[in-house]
Design an enzyme around this catalytic site. Sequence first.
Site, short mmCIF file in Angstrom:
data_model
loop_
_atom_site.label_atom_id
_atom_site.label_comp_id
_atom_site.label_asym_id
_atom_site.label_seq_id
_atom_site.Cartn_x
_atom_site.Cartn_y
_atom_site.Cartn_z
N HIS A 199 36.99 30.22 36.91
CA HIS A 199 38.24 30.64 37.54
C HIS A 199 39.45 30.24 36.68
CE1 HIS A 199 36.05 32.13 40.88
NE2 HIS A 199 35.70 30.96 41.36
N LEU B 7 58.05 45.28 34.83
CA LEU B 7 56.72 45.43 35.42
C LEU B 7 56.76 44.95 36.86
CD1 LEU B 7 53.58 45.87 35.07
CD2 LEU B 7 53.44 43.42 34.55
N ASP C 116 36.46 40.56 38.27
CA ASP C 116 35.16 40.05 38.66
C ASP C 116 34.43 39.45 37.46
OD1 ASP C 116 33.19 39.47 40.44
OD2 ASP C 116 32.44 41.52 40.65
N ARG D 231 30.03 34.06 36.67
CA ARG D 231 28.97 34.31 35.68
C ARG D 231 29.41 33.85 34.29
NH1 ARG D 231 28.59 40.34 37.12
NH2 ARG D 231 30.36 39.73 38.42
C1 IPE Z 1 36.04 36.88 40.67
O1 IPE Z 1 34.99 36.26 40.03
C2 IPE Z 1 37.10 35.91 41.09
C3 IPE Z 1 37.42 35.86 42.53
C4 IPE Z 1 36.81 36.44 43.51
C5 IPE Z 1 38.55 35.04 42.86
P1 IPE Z 1 33.71 35.85 40.85
O2 IPE Z 1 33.92 34.48 41.41
O3 IPE Z 1 33.37 36.91 41.86
O4 IPE Z 1 32.64 35.81 39.69
P2 IPE Z 1 31.09 36.16 39.78
O5 IPE Z 1 30.96 37.53 40.39
O6 IPE Z 1 30.45 35.10 40.63
O7 IPE Z 1 30.65 36.12 38.36
MG MG Z 2 32.02 38.47 41.89
#
Ligand code: IPE
Ligand code: MG
Length: 228
Positions: free
Chosen positions: A19, A113, A2, A6
């Site tokens: 991403h 793994l 997560d 941000r």
């Molecule tokens: C996690 O990061 C990635 C996925 C769900 C694929 P987020 O996209 O939830 O990032 P934030 O929470 O908005 O920072």
């Molecule tokens: Mg998130």
Amino acid sequence: MDGNGRWATRRGLPRTAGHAAGARAVHRVIEAAARGPIDALTLYAFSSDNWSRPAGEVGNLMDLLERYLVAETDRCIANGVRVSIIGRRDRLRPGLSSTIGQTEALTCEGANLRLRLAIDYSSRDAIALAATQPPCSTGTSRSAFAERLAASCNTTATALDVDLLIRTGGERRLSDFLLWECAYAELVFVDTLWPDFDEDALIEAMRQFRQRERRFGGLEPAHAGNLR
Ligand code: IPE
Ligand code: MG
């Protein structure tokens, strides 16, 4: 995993850049896990609830997953990483589905793994599906149910109990991830945003794990001894 969005927003970048940075962190962590004492690693890449994100972001994540699998398959073979995907396959675009099949087939000999990527995954949906199977004649044992659970996630790899669950990005919840398998998982929540997660962060989480006393509902050995 997560915190990608941000991470990007703090840098004035589009979420797609977060991403992409998250995918680089995936690469680092898999390499570290394959080198270290970890036998199995499951990464929550895309939850069934993530379909509710804007179509552009969903499309970007699907592109990224497909490109990632294509680009990383050879390295997974070289590092002895066996890849399987857990989750629904029927809603994935055909290109991603066939890439998943190829990556799973090409990496199936990997012995260092066992890597599982959760894509279109919902633990509650998997449990609900597994529970629709008729009971075994002698009742359904936990291990038999774990096999059904694996089948309901479209993998032959039996659902393993999770020892350590790490959630990045400062949230403190499970978000429908491996609910059955996490019955006795040790939970480590870190504020680090996923794109900044690295081998040192993994080692630190494992250090915390080793300090936990796991009793599985029993007593710590000293007290158990006194009562005998
Ligand atoms: C996690 O990061 C990635 C996925 C769900 C694929 P987020 O996209 O939830 O990032 P934030 O929470 O908005 O920072
Ligand atoms: Mg998130």
